[in-house]
Each structure stands twice: as C-alpha cells, then as structure tokens.
Design a protein around this motif. Structure first.
Motif, PDB file in Angstrom:
ATOM      1  N   LYS A   1       7.044  -3.726  -8.463  1.00  0.00           N
ATOM      2  CA  LYS A   1       8.470  -3.727  -8.786  1.00  0.00           C
ATOM      3  C   LYS A   1       9.286  -3.282  -7.577  1.00  0.00           C
ATOM      4  O   LYS A   1       8.800  -2.543  -6.715  1.00  0.00           O
ATOM      5  CB  LYS A   1       8.743  -2.829  -9.996  1.00  0.00           C
ATOM      6  N   HIS A   2      10.541  -3.726  -7.525  1.00  0.00           N
ATOM      7  CA  HIS A   2      11.356  -3.558  -6.322  1.00  0.00           C
ATOM      8  C   HIS A   2      12.718  -2.978  -6.708  1.00  0.00           C
ATOM      9  O   HIS A   2      13.399  -3.488  -7.604  1.00  0.00           O
ATOM     10  CB  HIS A   2      11.532  -4.933  -5.659  1.00  0.00           C
ATOM     11  N   SER A   3      13.139  -1.922  -6.021  1.00  0.00           N
ATOM     12  CA  SER A   3      14.385  -1.237  -6.334  1.00  0.00           C
ATOM     13  C   SER A   3      15.596  -2.164  -6.221  1.00  0.00           C
ATOM     14  O   SER A   3      15.762  -2.900  -5.237  1.00  0.00           O
ATOM     15  CB  SER A   3      14.578  -0.053  -5.380  1.00  0.00           C
ATOM     16  N   ILE A   4      16.480  -2.095  -7.212  1.00  0.00           N
ATOM     17  CA  ILE A   4      17.680  -2.928  -7.245  1.00  0.00           C
ATOM     18  C   ILE A   4      18.620  -2.596  -6.084  1.00  0.00           C
ATOM     19  O   ILE A   4      19.344  -3.466  -5.587  1.00  0.00           O
ATOM     20  CB  ILE A   4      18.409  -2.742  -8.594  1.00  0.00           C
TER      21      ILE A   4
ATOM     22  N   GLU B   1       0.811  -1.215   0.000  1.00  0.00           N
ATOM     23  CA  GLU B   1       0.000   0.000   0.000  1.00  0.00           C
ATOM     24  C   GLU B   1       0.852   1.276   0.000  1.00  0.00           C
ATOM     25  O   GLU B   1       0.309   2.381  -0.132  1.00  0.00           O
ATOM     26  CB  GLU B   1      -0.949   0.005   1.212  1.00  0.00           C
ATOM     27  N   ARG B   2       2.178   1.105   0.088  1.00  0.00           N
ATOM     28  CA  ARG B   2       3.091   2.253   0.016  1.00  0.00           C
ATOM     29  C   ARG B   2       3.756   2.336  -1.357  1.00  0.00           C
ATOM     30  O   ARG B   2       4.806   2.945  -1.527  1.00  0.00           O
ATOM     31  CB  ARG B   2       4.130   2.147   1.133  1.00  0.00           C
ATOM     32  N   GLU B   3       3.106   1.736  -2.344  1.00  0.00           N
ATOM     33  CA  GLU B   3       3.635   1.717  -3.711  1.00  0.00           C
ATOM     34  C   GLU B   3       3.810   3.127  -4.265  1.00  0.00           C
ATOM     35  O   GLU B   3       4.710   3.370  -5.097  1.00  0.00           O
ATOM     36  CB  GLU B   3       2.698   0.919  -4.620  1.00  0.00           C
ATOM     37  N   HIS B   4       3.000   4.059  -3.811  1.00  0.00           N
ATOM     38  CA  HIS B   4       3.093   5.430  -4.321  1.00  0.00           C
ATOM     39  C   HIS B   4       4.430   6.092  -3.963  1.00  0.00           C
ATOM     40  O   HIS B   4       4.781   7.127  -4.523  1.00  0.00           O
ATOM     41  CB  HIS B   4       1.931   6.273  -3.769  1.00  0.00           C
ATOM     42  N   LEU B   5       5.185   5.467  -3.047  1.00  0.00           N
ATOM     43  CA  LEU B   5       6.497   5.978  -2.662  1.00  0.00           C
ATOM     44  C   LEU B   5       7.632   5.247  -3.382  1.00  0.00           C
ATOM     45  O   LEU B   5       8.806   5.497  -3.090  1.00  0.00           O
ATOM     46  CB  LEU B   5       6.692   5.839  -1.147  1.00  0.00           C
ATOM     47  N   ASN B   6       7.280   4.369  -4.308  1.00  0.00           N
ATOM     48  CA  ASN B   6       8.294   3.539  -4.961  1.00  0.00           C
ATOM     49  C   ASN B   6       9.264   4.397  -5.765  1.00  0.00           C
ATOM     50  O   ASN B   6       8.871   5.362  -6.428  1.00  0.00           O
ATOM     51  CB  ASN B   6       7.628   2.508  -5.873  1.00  0.00           C
ATOM     52  N   SER B   7      10.553   4.012  -5.690  1.00  0.00           N
ATOM     53  CA  SER B   7      11.599   4.762  -6.373  1.00  0.00           C
ATOM     54  C   SER B   7      12.842   3.891  -6.480  1.00  0.00           C
ATOM     55  O   SER B   7      13.116   3.082  -5.581  1.00  0.00           O
ATOM     56  CB  SER B   7      11.933   6.034  -5.577  1.00  0.00           C
ATOM     57  N   PRO B   8      13.631   4.056  -7.538  1.00  0.00           N
ATOM     58  CA  PRO B   8      14.891   3.305  -7.641  1.00  0.00           C
ATOM     59  C   PRO B   8      15.928   3.764  -6.622  1.00  0.00           C
ATOM     60  O   PRO B   8      16.991   3.147  -6.485  1.00  0.00           O
ATOM     61  CB  PRO B   8      15.351   3.580  -9.077  1.00  0.00           C
ATOM     62  N   ASP B   9      15.642   4.828  -5.872  1.00  0.00           N
ATOM     63  CA  ASP B   9      16.556   5.316  -4.835  1.00  0.00           C
ATOM     64  C   ASP B   9      16.359   4.604  -3.498  1.00  0.00           C
ATOM     65  O   ASP B   9      17.177   4.764  -2.587  1.00  0.00           O
ATOM     66  CB  ASP B   9      16.380   6.821  -4.628  1.00  0.00           C
ATOM     67  N   ILE B  10      15.287   3.853  -3.366  1.00  0.00           N
ATOM     68  CA  ILE B  10      15.056   3.104  -2.133  1.00  0.00           C
ATOM     69  C   ILE B  10      16.083   1.982  -2.033  1.00  0.00           C
ATOM     70  O   ILE B  10      16.337   1.269  -3.012  1.00  0.00           O
ATOM     71  CB  ILE B  10      13.630   2.534  -2.110  1.00  0.00           C
TER      72      ILE B  10
ATOM     73  N   PHE C   1      16.367  -6.964 -14.762  1.00  0.00           N
ATOM     74  CA  PHE C   1      16.841  -5.783 -14.054  1.00  0.00           C
ATOM     75  C   PHE C   1      16.911  -4.627 -15.031  1.00  0.00           C
ATOM     76  O   PHE C   1      17.804  -4.555 -15.873  1.00  0.00           O
ATOM     77  CB  PHE C   1      18.213  -6.055 -13.426  1.00  0.00           C
ATOM     78  N   ALA C   2      15.949  -3.712 -14.916  1.00  0.00           N
ATOM     79  CA  ALA C   2      15.887  -2.590 -15.846  1.00  0.00           C
ATOM     80  C   ALA C   2      15.317  -1.371 -15.139  1.00  0.00           C
ATOM     81  O   ALA C   2      14.473  -1.490 -14.240  1.00  0.00           O
ATOM     82  CB  ALA C   2      15.008  -2.947 -17.052  1.00  0.00           C
ATOM     83  N   ASP C   3      15.817  -0.192 -15.525  1.00  0.00           N
ATOM     84  CA  ASP C   3      15.311   1.085 -15.007  1.00  0.00           C
ATOM     85  C   ASP C   3      15.421   1.185 -13.484  1.00  0.00           C
ATOM     86  O   ASP C   3      14.614   1.869 -12.837  1.00  0.00           O
ATOM     87  CB  ASP C   3      13.855   1.293 -15.436  1.00  0.00           C
ATOM     88  N   GLY C   4      16.404   0.477 -12.917  1.00  0.00           N
ATOM     89  CA  GLY C   4      16.617   0.572 -11.480  1.00  0.00           C
ATOM     90  C   GLY C   4      15.721  -0.328 -10.652  1.00  0.00           C
ATOM     91  O   GLY C   4      15.748  -0.266  -9.414  1.00  0.00           O
ATOM     92  N   PHE C   5      14.938  -1.190 -11.314  1.00  0.00           N
ATOM     93  CA  PHE C   5      14.020  -2.080 -10.596  1.00  0.00           C
ATOM     94  C   PHE C   5      14.227  -3.526 -11.022  1.00  0.00           C
ATOM     95  O   PHE C   5      14.695  -3.798 -12.131  1.00  0.00           O
ATOM     96  CB  PHE C   5      12.561  -1.703 -10.877  1.00  0.00           C
ATOM     97  N   MET C   6      13.854  -4.440 -10.137  1.00  0.00           N
ATOM     98  CA  MET C   6      13.812  -5.850 -10.495  1.00  0.00           C
ATOM     99  C   MET C   6      12.463  -6.138 -11.147  1.00  0.00           C
ATOM    100  O   MET C   6      11.413  -5.821 -10.579  1.00  0.00           O
ATOM    101  CB  MET C   6      13.988  -6.733  -9.250  1.00  0.00           C
TER     102      MET C   6
END
Length: 276
Positions: A185-188, A80-89, A164-169
């Motif tokens: 999707k999950h940050s690399i 439910e915190r998907e709106h905070l998703n970022s490759p910087d996490i 692994f693309a665009d900073g996400f798995m």
C-alpha cells in the motif's frame, strides 16, 4: 637506368609512408570507437507507486552485465522498506530518498530513470541537484509542471472510498499475503503533494520520454490524449516508444536496458509552448 632506380625507390618510399599513415588513422579510429563503446555510466533507477527496487532487478542486472554501475532505489515505506510504511510519508520523503542516495554515494554524471509515479520523484530530484545529473529517462512516467501533484496530473482525486482509505491507496495488485517481492500500500500524501520544477539548470537537462505502448494499441492515438507525452514534446524532450505494457521493464528487461543505453545520446530540441 640509375635515374629510374632512384625514381622507383622514391615511389616505394612514398607508398610505404602512405601505408603507415593509413594504419595510424585506422588505429586511431578503431581506438576511438572502442573507447566510445566501452564508456560506462552510473544509473539510478526509481520505481513506481506501490513497487520497490526489486522491480528493476532484471533490468539492472543487464545494465550491470554491460559494465555500468547501477543503483536500484527503494522509496521509504515500499519494497524491502515496507516496515517504514506510514500515511505520513509524502512525495518529498521520496525525493529526499533519491537525493540522499546520490549525495551520500557521491554519484556524479548520473543517468536518472523514473517509472510511472517515479516521474514525480525524479522531477523533484532534477530540481534539487541538477549538477549531479547527466541524463534523465522518464519510462511511461508522470511528467508534471511546477507546482503540480500526481492527482492534478490525472484530473483530481478519485472519490472511490474502496481505493483511498486509511491514508493509503488501495489497489487490486497489492496482495500482502503473497510471498515477497510484492507491491504494498502507498501513502496518499505522495499523490496530493505538489512538486517543484523551476530550477533553470533542471529545465536544461537532456531528457528522454519513453511511452510503453502495447502491440495492439496505437502510439499516435495515445499521443493525442497523454498529457505527460504532450508536456515532454512541448519541452523539446526526445520522445521514444517501446512495445509493451506499463511494466515493460519486467516483461522485456533486456530490451528496456538497451533502450535506456541508447537514449544517452538524445538531446533536447527547442521548447514549444507548455502544456497545462
């Protein structure tokens, strides 16, 4: 005659006192067992990669029904915190999520439980705030050494550009077009950042490692190849197995809830040589 009556009365008094003592000790015994059976705990459940607290909903409900207090953490950018998703996490973000949950809810004697990637997270939490933790349960989870990342654990980064693309798995089970709850999707950076595990108080915590083993597979064969299992055994952690796939907490939530409860009395054995 009078002497016999006195002796009989004395025997009767002794028997009455003996019966009272038996009743007293039975009462104490029953009361002690009832207290032990009614002892309640605080659980913090940490999900794996791409998932969210929703994945623990059924297991958490069974633990709550048993009278325990349950917190289902959702890591930043997931669920439910998907709106905070970022490759910087990164992994440290997720460790902070759980540390702050425990600190801001002022939780103590926590039973900390991590599944899959959640093993990396709870390892970092153990290192940070061991004084808040009572017991740790690794459910089919990563068991890293100090300074190890998840990619180190599995032999290095996979080079498949479609994964692994665009900073996400990117994985097949992430289907954002389906109705929630679903994996995301999950940050690399969560997978290539090393974890700290060197606090002496963290190393001394009692831990249970549970391997989810499908019914058509052999626990013995898995033990020969599973580095996380081997590290857990080398550290003297209690090893348990549970029949099921990698997400057994969704397949048999009641069984997994009971397993976690049963693990609370597990104690570490003397540590063996570390596994790299």
């Amino acid at each position: 005659m009078a002497h016999d009556m006195i002796r009989f009365a004395s025997i009767r008094t002794v028997l009455r006192v003996f019966a009272l003592l038996l009743g007293f000790f039975a009462f104490v015994s029953i009361g002690t067992r009832a207290y032990a059976a009614s002892e309640k705990y605080t659980f913090v459940l940490v999900h794996g990669a791409t998932a969210g607290g929703w994945e623990w909903k059924s297991t958490g409900r069974f633990l709550s029904d048993d009278g325990h207090t349950v917190y289902r953490a959702t890591l930043t950018g997931l669920g439910e915190r998907e709106h905070l998703n970022s490759p910087d996490i990164d992994l440290q973000t997720h460790i902070n999520d759980v540390v702050n949950l425990i600190l801001y809810e002022d939780l103590r004697d926590v039973v900390l439980t991590g599944h899959s990637y959640g093993g990396m997270v709870v390892t970092g939490v153990m290192d940070r705030i061991p004084e808040r933790i009572r017991h740790v349960v690794f459910l089919d989870a990563a068991v890293p050494e100090d300074g190890m990342s998840l990619w180190d654990l599995f032999g290095g980064r996979q080079q498949d550009p479609t994964r692994f693309a665009d900073g996400f798995m990117q994985v097949p089970w992430v289907k954002p077009d389906t109705p929630p709850p679903h994996s995301v999707k999950h940050s690399i950076k969560c997978f290539n950042q090393p974890v700290s595990y060197k606090n002496p108080a963290a190393l001394a915590l009692p831990v249970t490692y549970v391997a989810f083993v499908p019914r058509d597979k052999s626990a013995e064969e898995r033990a020969k190849t599973d580095k996380s299992w081997q590290r857990a055994a080398a550290r003297g952690w209690t090893i348990r197995t549970f029949p099921g796939g990698h997400v057994a907490q969704q397949e048999d939530p009641r069984g997994v809830a009971t397993l976690i409860e049963q693990s609370l009395n597990d104690r570490n054995k003397p540590a063996a040589k570390a596994v790299k």
